[in-house]
Design a protein around this motif. Structure first.
Motif, PDB file in Angstrom:
ATOM      1  N   ILE A 261      33.375  21.020  13.402  1.00 48.80           N
ATOM      2  CA  ILE A 261      33.410  19.593  13.038  1.00 48.80           C
ATOM      3  C   ILE A 261      32.642  18.766  14.054  1.00 48.80           C
ATOM      4  N   LYS A 262      32.788  19.092  15.337  1.00 48.47           N
ATOM      5  CA  LYS A 262      32.079  18.329  16.367  1.00 48.47           C
ATOM      6  C   LYS A 262      30.571  18.412  16.166  1.00 48.47           C
ATOM      7  N   GLU A 263      30.048  19.608  15.911  1.00 55.98           N
ATOM      8  CA  GLU A 263      28.610  19.759  15.684  1.00 55.98           C
ATOM      9  C   GLU A 263      28.198  19.086  14.380  1.00 55.98           C
ATOM     10  N   ALA A 264      29.017  19.222  13.345  1.00 58.17           N
ATOM     11  CA  ALA A 264      28.695  18.617  12.052  1.00 58.17           C
ATOM     12  C   ALA A 264      28.716  17.094  12.124  1.00 58.17           C
ATOM     13  N   THR A 265      29.527  16.540  13.027  1.00 57.43           N
ATOM     14  CA  THR A 265      29.609  15.080  13.173  1.00 57.43           C
ATOM     15  C   THR A 265      28.268  14.499  13.617  1.00 57.43           C
ATOM     16  N   ASP A 266      27.654  15.093  14.616  1.00 61.32           N
ATOM     17  CA  ASP A 266      26.345  14.609  15.081  1.00 61.32           C
ATOM     18  C   ASP A 266      25.329  14.667  13.950  1.00 61.32           C
ATOM     19  N   TYR A 267      25.351  15.756  13.213  1.00 62.29           N
ATOM     20  CA  TYR A 267      24.418  15.936  12.094  1.00 62.29           C
ATOM     21  C   TYR A 267      24.679  14.906  10.988  1.00 62.29           C
ATOM     22  N   GLN A 268      25.954  14.723  10.634  1.00 65.14           N
ATOM     23  CA  GLN A 268      26.292  13.819   9.538  1.00 65.14           C
ATOM     24  C   GLN A 268      25.907  12.378   9.849  1.00 65.14           C
ATOM     25  N   ARG A 269      26.202  11.931  11.063  1.00 64.75           N
ATOM     26  CA  ARG A 269      25.857  10.556  11.427  1.00 64.75           C
ATOM     27  C   ARG A 269      24.342  10.346  11.393  1.00 64.75           C
ATOM     28  N   LYS A 270      23.606  11.291  11.943  1.00 65.94           N
ATOM     29  CA  LYS A 270      22.144  11.186  11.957  1.00 65.94           C
ATOM     30  C   LYS A 270      21.597  11.168  10.529  1.00 65.94           C
ATOM     31  N   THR A 271      22.105  12.042   9.700  1.00 72.15           N
ATOM     32  CA  THR A 271      21.661  12.122   8.310  1.00 72.15           C
ATOM     33  C   THR A 271      21.958  10.828   7.565  1.00 72.15           C
ATOM     34  N   SER A 272      23.144  10.284   7.782  1.00 79.15           N
ATOM     35  CA  SER A 272      23.546   9.050   7.106  1.00 79.15           C
ATOM     36  C   SER A 272      22.647   7.885   7.493  1.00 79.15           C
ATOM     37  N   ARG A 273      22.364   7.759   8.777  1.00 77.15           N
ATOM     38  CA  ARG A 273      21.573   6.614   9.241  1.00 77.15           C
ATOM     39  C   ARG A 273      20.124   6.709   8.793  1.00 77.15           C
ATOM     40  N   GLU A 274      19.608   7.921   8.740  1.00 77.24           N
ATOM     41  CA  GLU A 274      18.236   8.099   8.261  1.00 77.24           C
ATOM     42  C   GLU A 274      18.134   7.790   6.770  1.00 77.24           C
TER      43      GLU A 274
END
Length: 332
Positions: A261-274
């Motif tokens: 979840i911790k690794e997926a959180t960084d990915y999800q936030r970046k993906t959402s903002r892009e």
């Protein structure tokens, strides 16, 4: 001799790793969420699924249920508490029914930019909120993002407060959202997200409010003409696992879930903002009429909704609200 030592250490590490994996049970985790699979929310779930599978040596299978297949957010939370669904991600403010302090994360115009929200939910405030959940049958694993919410409707652009008057506006099933839009003059209609497209299509409601990525993913542009960039609330999202599921995991299995979840959180936030800018461009290309609100009107809206903030601030607790504001002050 040195090469032999390195080889022996590597072999020992491999044996330890294999031994740890031997303690991992094969399991399928049911992960329900409201948006479509190619929304940043769904992409976060897919990333978590890949990581959990990799870290468990292929023993963890995360099965996603997108688009509200298993019910709306509040129904899903109840299912997690009962242990019939394992995981979900939802707007953190919807947990206000379990702990009134969660309402603070839905306060209008609380966050100026996403990184402020990250600092709050990743720090002491987010930890305190998660600490309240085990007694409610839930475990908070982290916070993703949905983004800034904007208003769409089929009647007119929202350029001033008066434009809200009389609009039948679907809102989240949250007392704060109901009070917020009622205060602005709209007829606030709380509905589960899976029912929203049909309600817009059948004119049961005139409009709704969501981040542009959700508006695009749900194809609301097919049944809405106007998108007004109000950015009235920023949604942090809680990633939850059923306490019944969590209690059935070994320490190693819990670590796999938490690390994934911790690794997926960084990915999800970046993906959402892009995805935000491209989503708005896609909505306009699809024929939606877009408008911004000027600073003077936004200030009028802020002033109008202050009684809502005062009410829910009292319910959340003055000390807790002060703590949030103090943390935000450090960032500005």
């Amino acid at each position: 001799m040195k090469a032999l030592k390195i080889t022996l250490l590597a072999t020992a590490a491999l044996l330890v790793s294999q031994s740890a994996l031997a303690q991992i049970s094969e399991r399928t985790l049911r992960f329900a969420y409201q948006n479509v699979a190619d929304h940043p929310q769904g992409k976060g779930v897919a990333k978590f699924a890949d990581l959990a599978k990799e870290k468990s040596g292929g023993k963890f299978n995360v099965r996603g249920f997108p688009g509200g297949q298993l019910g709306g957010d509040l129904q899903t939370v109840s299912a997690l508490q009962g242990g019939t669904i394992d995981m979900t991600v939802l707007n953190a403010g919807l947990l206000v029914g379990l702990d009134k302090r969660f309402a603070v994360l839905d306060f209008p115009f609380l966050f100026a930019e996403p990184k402020e929200a990250d600092a709050i939910v990743d720090g002491p405030v987010g930890a305190k909120l998660n600490a309240a959940l085990p007694d409610k049958g839930l475990i908070g694993l982290g916070y993703w993002e949905l983004g800034f919410r904007n208003v769409t409707n089929s009647k007119r652009p929202i350029t001033k407060i008066e434009d809200f008057k009389g609009l039948k506006l679907r809102v989240l099933q949250s007392p704060l959202f109901i009070d917020l839009f009622s205060t602005l003059g709209a007829n606030a209609v709380p509905l589960p997200f899976p029912e929203l497209y049909a309600a817009l299509e059948q004119k049961v409601v005139d409009g709704q409010e969501n981040p542009v990525t959700t508006i695009l993913g749900a194809k609301f542009n097919e049944v809405q003409k106007y998108v007004s960039e109000t950015r009235h609330i920023y949604n942090a999202q809680s990633v939850l696992i059923s306490k019944k599921t969590w209690d059935g995991l070994s320490a190693d299995e819990k670590k796999i879930i938490a690390d994934s979840i911790k690794e997926a959180t960084d990915y999800q936030r970046k993906t959402s903002r892009e995805a935000m800018d491209t989503a708005l461009a896609s909505l306009k290309a699809a024929g939606m009429v877009h408008n911004l609100l000027d600073a003077a009107e936004l200030n009028r809206i802020r002033a109008a909704v202050k009684p809502v903030l005062d009410k829910f601030g009292q319910e959340a607790g003055a000390d807790f609200v002060a703590e949030v504001n103090a943390e935000l002050a450090k960032l500005r």
